[in-house]
Write an enzyme that holds these catalytic residues in place. Sequence first.
Site, PDB file in Angstrom:
ATOM      1  N   ASP A  13       1.042  -1.435   0.146  1.00 13.89           N
ATOM      2  CA  ASP A  13       0.109   0.285  -0.034  1.00 13.89           C
ATOM      3  C   ASP A  13       0.563   1.387  -0.129  1.00 13.89           C
ATOM      4  O   ASP A  13       2.326   1.461   0.249  1.00 13.89           O
ATOM      5  CB  ASP A  13      -0.938  -0.085   1.323  1.00 13.89           C
ATOM      6  N   ASN A  15       1.703   3.126  -3.022  1.00 14.87           N
ATOM      7  CA  ASN A  15       1.622   3.645  -4.535  1.00 14.87           C
ATOM      8  C   ASN A  15       1.469   5.407  -4.617  1.00 14.87           C
ATOM      9  O   ASN A  15       2.745   6.147  -4.494  1.00 14.87           O
ATOM     10  CB  ASN A  15       1.932   2.966  -5.071  1.00 14.87           C
ATOM     11  N   TRP A  18       2.807   7.956  -2.452  1.00  8.93           N
ATOM     12  CA  TRP A  18       4.335   7.612  -2.614  1.00  8.93           C
ATOM     13  C   TRP A  18       4.887   9.017  -3.647  1.00  8.93           C
ATOM     14  O   TRP A  18       5.148  10.286  -3.693  1.00  8.93           O
ATOM     15  CB  TRP A  18       4.913   6.760  -2.929  1.00  8.93           C
ATOM     16  N   HIS A  30       3.403   3.225  -8.655  1.00 10.40           N
ATOM     17  CA  HIS A  30       2.967   2.317  -9.137  1.00 10.40           C
ATOM     18  C   HIS A  30       4.368   1.482  -9.946  1.00 10.40           C
ATOM     19  O   HIS A  30       5.068  -0.230  -9.972  1.00 10.40           O
ATOM     20  CB  HIS A  30       2.230   1.739 -10.328  1.00 10.40           C
ATOM     21  N   SER A  59      -7.157  -5.534  -6.202  1.00  7.95           N
ATOM     22  CA  SER A  59      -7.925  -6.177  -5.624  1.00  7.95           C
ATOM     23  C   SER A  59      -9.742  -6.703  -6.201  1.00  7.95           C
ATOM     24  O   SER A  59      -9.341  -5.573  -7.178  1.00  7.95           O
ATOM     25  CB  SER A  59      -8.349  -5.640  -3.838  1.00  7.95           C
ATOM     26  N   TRP A  63     -10.820  -1.818  -9.556  1.00  7.08           N
ATOM     27  CA  TRP A  63     -11.850  -1.128 -10.244  1.00  7.08           C
ATOM     28  C   TRP A  63     -12.349   0.165 -10.547  1.00  7.08           C
ATOM     29  O   TRP A  63     -13.385   0.364 -11.226  1.00  7.08           O
ATOM     30  CB  TRP A  63     -12.891  -2.676 -11.271  1.00  7.08           C
ATOM     31  N   LEU A 125      10.806 -20.530  -3.621  1.00  5.31           N
ATOM     32  CA  LEU A 125       9.742 -20.114  -3.312  1.00  5.31           C
ATOM     33  C   LEU A 125       8.714 -20.290  -3.954  1.00  5.31           C
ATOM     34  O   LEU A 125       8.935 -20.084  -5.261  1.00  5.31           O
ATOM     35  CB  LEU A 125      10.150 -18.397  -3.228  1.00  5.31           C
ATOM     36  N   ARG A 180      -6.259  -2.458   8.206  1.00  4.97           N
ATOM     37  CA  ARG A 180      -6.758  -2.461   8.098  1.00  4.97           C
ATOM     38  C   ARG A 180      -6.143  -3.656   7.131  1.00  4.97           C
ATOM     39  O   ARG A 180      -6.034  -3.933   6.505  1.00  4.97           O
ATOM     40  CB  ARG A 180      -7.983  -2.045   7.540  1.00  4.97           C
ATOM     41  N   GLU A 193       0.048 -13.510  12.554  1.00  8.52           N
ATOM     42  CA  GLU A 193       0.494 -12.150  13.219  1.00  8.52           C
ATOM     43  C   GLU A 193       0.617 -11.267  12.875  1.00  8.52           C
ATOM     44  O   GLU A 193       0.820 -10.749  11.289  1.00  8.52           O
ATOM     45  CB  GLU A 193       2.066 -12.308  13.925  1.00  8.52           C
TER      46      GLU A 193
END
Length: 226
Positions: A13, A15, A18, A30, A59, A63, A125, A180, A193
């Site tokens: 969160d 971008n 910034w 971005h 997310s 949109w 990974l 959140r 955590e």
Amino acid sequence: MSNTLQHLAIIMDGNGRWAKERGLRRTKGHEAGVETVRRVTEYCAEDPEIETLTLYAFSTENWKRPRMEVDYLMHLLEKYIRLEQERYMEYGIRFETIGDLSPFSDKLRRTLEATQELTRNNRQLTQILALNYGARDEIVRSVRRVLEAGEEISEASIGRHLDTPYTDADLLIRTSGEQRLSNFLLWQLSYTELAFTDTYWPDFSVEELRSIIDDFKARQRKFGGI
């Protein structure tokens, strides 16, 4: 005994803010954020303990942003994935996605699918990008799959049919000062955590990541016990 960090989840969160603070267009934020994705992914790939890195990239609510910004994000995503294919192979990274990809362009979907196929045997990974993803939507779709399979509804059956059939996240990090979950991995974060930082995502460094992980390892995780 320190905690084990197998699955790290991050809400990337900040971008836009910034870029705004620097008098730049949001798209520049971005672009800078992509570089942070690269640094963090490489760090996790080199950590023998971390098996999965899940990043909230787009997310179902995103949109609602201006059409020009959404179009740019789709272009940036397609470009990023194509350019990262060689790096995925170099670092042994398996690429996967969660979420509903159907609204994306054919070109973007083909790039995502081709990259998943290219990297499917990598084991260092697993990097998961959450794209057009919402946790409530994921849970609803999982319950539908359980019913379609004729299975009894239970925690185990719902868990098996989620988009993420991996271990629950051990640690969630959210950047930019927001505190959140924003409809991210609600099922998988039941005992995760949480760590929040005021740092905007483009400025989030490997050094800060390491500090947060060190703090996580020192915590006492009870999972409802004493």
